[in-house]
Design a protein around this motif. Structure first.
Motif, mmCIF file in Angstrom:
data_model
loop_
_atom_site.group_PDB
_atom_site.id
_atom_site.type_symbol
_atom_site.label_atom_id
_atom_site.label_comp_id
_atom_site.label_asym_id
_atom_site.label_seq_id
_atom_site.Cartn_x
_atom_site.Cartn_y
_atom_site.Cartn_z
ATOM 1 N N HIS A 106 0.954 -1.354 0.140
ATOM 2 C CA HIS A 106 -0.008 -0.020 -0.045
ATOM 3 C C HIS A 106 0.548 0.906 -0.376
ATOM 4 O O HIS A 106 1.563 1.136 0.578
ATOM 5 C CB HIS A 106 -0.522 0.170 1.286
ATOM 6 N N LEU A 129 -10.080 -1.438 -6.543
ATOM 7 C CA LEU A 129 -10.139 -1.744 -4.886
ATOM 8 C C LEU A 129 -8.891 -2.533 -4.661
ATOM 9 O O LEU A 129 -9.136 -3.978 -4.956
ATOM 10 C CB LEU A 129 -10.308 -1.406 -3.920
ATOM 11 N N MET A 131 -6.947 -6.160 -3.293
ATOM 12 C CA MET A 131 -7.594 -7.448 -3.017
ATOM 13 C C MET A 131 -6.314 -8.252 -2.416
ATOM 14 O O MET A 131 -5.452 -8.191 -3.000
ATOM 15 C CB MET A 131 -8.977 -8.047 -3.394
ATOM 16 N N PHE A 155 -19.272 -6.424 -0.436
ATOM 17 C CA PHE A 155 -17.444 -6.135 0.870
ATOM 18 C C PHE A 155 -17.468 -5.399 0.991
ATOM 19 O O PHE A 155 -18.526 -4.611 1.529
ATOM 20 C CB PHE A 155 -16.910 -5.273 -0.840
ATOM 21 N N ASP A 157 -14.852 -2.754 2.659
ATOM 22 C CA ASP A 157 -12.754 -2.060 1.931
ATOM 23 C C ASP A 157 -12.124 -1.166 3.517
ATOM 24 O O ASP A 157 -13.107 -0.285 4.054
ATOM 25 C CB ASP A 157 -13.780 -0.098 1.154
ATOM 26 N N TYR A 158 -11.407 -1.823 3.211
ATOM 27 C CA TYR A 158 -10.185 -1.095 4.384
ATOM 28 C C TYR A 158 -11.028 -1.346 6.121
ATOM 29 O O TYR A 158 -10.498 -0.528 6.474
ATOM 30 C CB TYR A 158 -9.407 0.340 4.171
ATOM 31 N N ARG A 174 -9.525 -4.366 0.536
ATOM 32 C CA ARG A 174 -11.259 -4.893 0.088
ATOM 33 C C ARG A 174 -10.898 -6.008 0.164
ATOM 34 O O ARG A 174 -10.762 -7.473 -0.271
ATOM 35 C CB ARG A 174 -11.668 -4.961 -1.480
ATOM 36 N N TYR A 175 -12.344 -6.969 0.809
ATOM 37 C CA TYR A 175 -12.478 -8.261 1.362
ATOM 38 C C TYR A 175 -14.151 -8.080 1.480
ATOM 39 O O TYR A 175 -14.981 -7.512 1.460
ATOM 40 C CB TYR A 175 -12.675 -8.421 3.005
#
Ligand code: SAM
Length: 205
Positions: A106, A129, A131, A155, A157-158, A174-175
């Motif tokens: 990052h 984003l 992953m 999802f 994010d962060y 992102r998950y």
């Protein structure tokens, strides 16, 4: 459909072992190939947990595994810089989905670009984003195997991981969310992140 990870890190960190283990469990060992391990690699160099899960690995490159240049059109590189997003119809277009075995950084350094330039496979993006590799594979599976549109996948994010009142870590990725609305991490990852964060706090004392 087969999934290929081009291993681009040196050796296997604990983070990588946890991600690859989860990917084998998610896809089934027969559907995953880990390619481009350094020449001279032997089974003794592969972490025993991955061997036990039946990891298929090779020192050959992805192009050799898919059957050479004439098969390249059946291969899709999941590429954060691609101009087209992956859609369910791509399941009929491609036989192989290739991912960079790269630890997230990052801001992202576009190391996937090395694969883009080297092989010239068609590229598809999974949104804008970054992953983790296991999340990218999970998302690809949802789109091409389950035929779920990217927009319909839930999802986060962060996400912030809070371990105590004073200890929290933001994950810059992102998950995918599970059915309970929690981000999906590889088994053992939360413990690893917690231990790592304690380590770095200790380093400061
Ligand atoms: N920071 C890395 C880079 O510089 O390319 C991204 C590595 S990411 C942790 C590992 C792999 O997951 C990538 O090589 C790519 O195959 C896949 N990936 C992650 N996010 C993606 C996205 N938004 N779209 C397409 N592929 C993605």
């Amino acid at each position: 459909m087969k999934y290929v990870i081009e291993h681009m890190e040196t050796g296997f960190s604990e983070w990588t072992i946890l991600e690859y283990s989860q990917i084998i469990r998610d896809l089934g060992k027969e559907n995953l190939f880990l390619t481009s391990l350094p020449q001279g690699t032997t089974e003794a160099d592969i972490p025993s947990r991955l061997v036990a899960l039946g990891l298929q690995w090779t020192t050959q490159e992805v192009i050799d595994i898919v059957g050479g240049q004439e098969k390249a059109k059946e291969v899709c590189l999941l590429d954060p810089r691609a101009t087209q997003d992956l859609v369910p119809a791509d399941a009929t277009e491609f036989e192989y989905f290739v991912f960079g075995g790269i630890l997230g950084d990052h801001p992202p350094r576009d190391r996937t670009g090395e694969l883009r330039k080297k092989y010239g496979f068609a590229g598809r993006r999974l949104g804008k984003l970054q992953m983790t590799t296991d999340t990218a594979i999970r998302t690809t599976q949802l789109i091409v195997a389950n035929k779920t549109a990217f927009e319909d996948i839930k999802f986060i994010d962060y996400p912030e991981l809070r371990f105590s009142t004073y200890e929290a870590t933001e994950m810059p990725f992102r998950y995918v969310l599970d059915t309970n609305g929690k981000p999906i991490f590889p088994e053992g990852m939360l413990e690893l992140i917690k231990n790592d964060s304690e380590q770095s706090i200790d380093d400061l004392l």
